[in-house]
Motif scaffolding. Sequence first.
Motif, PDB file in Angstrom:
ATOM      1  N   MET A 274      58.620  49.995  14.010  1.00 54.95           N
ATOM      2  CA  MET A 274      59.427  48.781  14.147  1.00 54.95           C
ATOM      3  C   MET A 274      58.688  47.736  14.983  1.00 54.95           C
ATOM      4  N   THR A 275      58.050  48.190  16.041  1.00 55.67           N
ATOM      5  CA  THR A 275      57.327  47.259  16.912  1.00 55.67           C
ATOM      6  C   THR A 275      56.169  46.603  16.154  1.00 55.67           C
ATOM      7  N   THR A 276      55.439  47.395  15.431  1.00 55.68           N
ATOM      8  CA  THR A 276      54.301  46.865  14.668  1.00 55.68           C
ATOM      9  C   THR A 276      54.775  45.840  13.646  1.00 55.68           C
ATOM     10  N   GLN A 277      55.866  46.167  13.004  1.00 55.40           N
ATOM     11  CA  GLN A 277      56.396  45.281  11.972  1.00 55.40           C
ATOM     12  C   GLN A 277      56.851  43.952  12.563  1.00 55.40           C
ATOM     13  N   LEU A 278      57.562  44.020  13.689  1.00 55.36           N
ATOM     14  CA  LEU A 278      58.030  42.786  14.322  1.00 55.36           C
ATOM     15  C   LEU A 278      56.860  41.949  14.837  1.00 55.36           C
ATOM     16  N   ARG A 279      55.851  42.646  15.352  1.00 53.82           N
ATOM     17  CA  ARG A 279      54.680  41.917  15.852  1.00 53.82           C
ATOM     18  C   ARG A 279      53.973  41.179  14.711  1.00 53.82           C
ATOM     19  N   GLU A 280      53.878  41.843  13.565  1.00 52.69           N
ATOM     20  CA  GLU A 280      53.232  41.216  12.416  1.00 52.69           C
ATOM     21  C   GLU A 280      54.042  40.014  11.932  1.00 52.69           C
ATOM     22  N   PHE A 281      55.359  40.156  11.956  1.00 53.32           N
ATOM     23  CA  PHE A 281      56.221  39.037  11.549  1.00 53.32           C
ATOM     24  C   PHE A 281      56.039  37.856  12.495  1.00 53.32           C
TER      25      PHE A 281
END
Lengths: 356, 383
Positions: free
Chosen positions: A301-308
């Motif tokens: 989830m953290t990686t995904q939000l960071r990419e967004f």
Amino acid sequence: MPTRNSRSATSINEGNGLRGTGYGAMLQMKLRLALVDFSDGEAELCHRALGRLSGLSVDAIVHRDHAICDQIGARFELPERFYSLPQLLDSAMEAVDAVLIHGPRADRQQLVRQALEAGKHVLVQSPWATALRDAASLMALADQQRRQLMVGGVDRYRPSVQAMQQAARSGQLGMPVLLRMHDWRPPDRSQGSIWDRATDLLDTACWLFDAVPTDIAVLGQPQSTGAGEPPDFLQIHLGFPPQGMALLSVANGLPAGAGYRCVTLIGSSGAAYADDHDQMQLLLQGGAATARRAGEELATMTTQLREFQRAVHCGERPETKCEGCGLAIELTDTAMRAWSIGQPVRFERTGHGSRT
Amino acid sequence: MDRGPDSTARRFRSPLRVAALSVVKHDYVARGIQSHPAFQLTVVADDPGVPDWIHERNQEFADRMQIPYLRDIERALRDFQIDVAVVSSEAERHCELSIRASELGVHVVQDKPMSTRLSECERLVESIERNRVKFLLWNRNRLPALMQAEKWVQDGEIGEIRSAHVDFYFSKDAGPSLGSRRPGDPPIDWLEFQRAAHADGSDGAVGSIPIGEMRNEAIYPLAYIRQLTAARFERAYARSAVAFHQVNADNHVEDVGTISLEMSGGRLATVSIGRIGAASHPDLGEIKISLIGTQGALVIAEARPEIAVYYRGQPTKEFRRRRIAVENDFLLADNFARSIADDLPTILNEHAAYEIAATVEAALRSAASNQFEPVTSSSGNRL
């Protein structure tokens, strides 16, 4: 009646993005999020992930179920709670910069359109579009609105899969030869049909192989509940040029509880293994020991939000942009055809596939 | 010894007298049988006309076991009153030697693969049935992890099996890596290469006829699936490649493959198999069995239980993980002894072995045709 968020924040929509202004500047800009139709568990995960990130905040909760909406709102200490996305957009349009869409699969496409038309960036959970023309239409809308449209909830953001992809791309494994993936889960209607799961696996397979398959053979099993039911188990056999191969198995019929995932990528000079079986911790409470997986969900989830966040601030397309998902949708169309005729099918990319 | 095709009831004496018919490949089959007190390794035998290197290996094994070596198979079987023949010759001679033993009323334990030709397997099945002797194809189905999985399945822990999936990767090297042959170099001779590989025990495919990983090793995962599901293989779709080893490329046989299978009762299965190179795994290789049932799923690591041992100066080729509590050899031998004594089928009898061989042939046909292929006899009839 929900009230407008009064927190002060510099909106990302006030500028044209921050291309080239650096990570520090990115963190100083607040990207305000609305969570739409998150389950309580998903919201908790998001809450924990945001604790590890700067420059992101949840400023509105939207959920069709009032009780869940209140529950999640309390978790984030937010008075702003809405029971539909249009309600949020009508009454508190300026409160958020971006919308994170979960919820029933059938509604996601419409929610994406509503958010984009309101000028919001969108991170939508996969599966979100089942036809290429729908995906293309929304992508064009995102371009027209100069907003980001990113697909989340896919395996590409799992740390294990990312590490595997990096090993492959760095050349450590040599030329990809054989990919083996299992993704077995309990029934979960909100995640869409088993073909939607297959779409995600096909996307991951192409990403790890860095190639497009040429041949697809599929075997499936109907649900045990009755004849004429759609399959709840698929095994998909792919051929990659020049002589690569992949076996993907997708199950939607496990008993309620934990699922199982396994990815093995064998290259001509090395191999990478990411298997839940090897990630188990023991819980001893009397009786037989219980195996609990060392989770990677929070990191995912953290990686995904960071990419967004990166995509929005830098004005660059995210890793899982809409166009990239088109290939997986086309492959799924072909896989469904291969399954229905019981024979392998040659895959030729047309860019005009559609799936209903 | 009770000989001849007409005998219906065989006297069981203990220990049963065992002849090793050619020990050019693995001697672990003969040693495995010898590990059980019901058997006594009595003689090594082979044909007089086989090449000298085969005689040398046979003699070496006979000397080690302190038993005689005869260059006459029929005489050895008769004169030493042999009850059981253990066949571990080159793959292309497996069935021929087994049939000759069977025709003399001798029970047969045979190394894998069953043969390089399906028609030979059919001859063997016919001979075993007509002579009413027992047949066991050596396998790994009595490893601790497999037995545990079998018990869970039998106890109904995951309900009825719906699908079975086996990863079977051996991380051993097989000579020079693919692409290492220089322009002008001759292709690697299969037999010479396999003979040279005998020193480290990686000569499992020794023989004049090259065989790829599917023919050589798929017996193991297919036997697992058959054992756990009790279902028959009906149709196969497969892909194969040469991706790792020059000797496979030079001899046009695959070193990696994947198989999708349809089985009786609507069950499904997959197998991925390969000799993927020593760099790809720190130990013997990744070998896993994953099952989905109507009430759950099972994921089994074939290597467990195991311990890890690391020490200064450890040879790079030494496995860091060591399997423990392994009694596969003894339990297979025990199964064979009981099948003889009580006239029961063995754990992998002639029919099961033949079905597996036919499944491998269907997979190889599929890899060439890129179509699903039915599991058939050598004449094309569905099994």
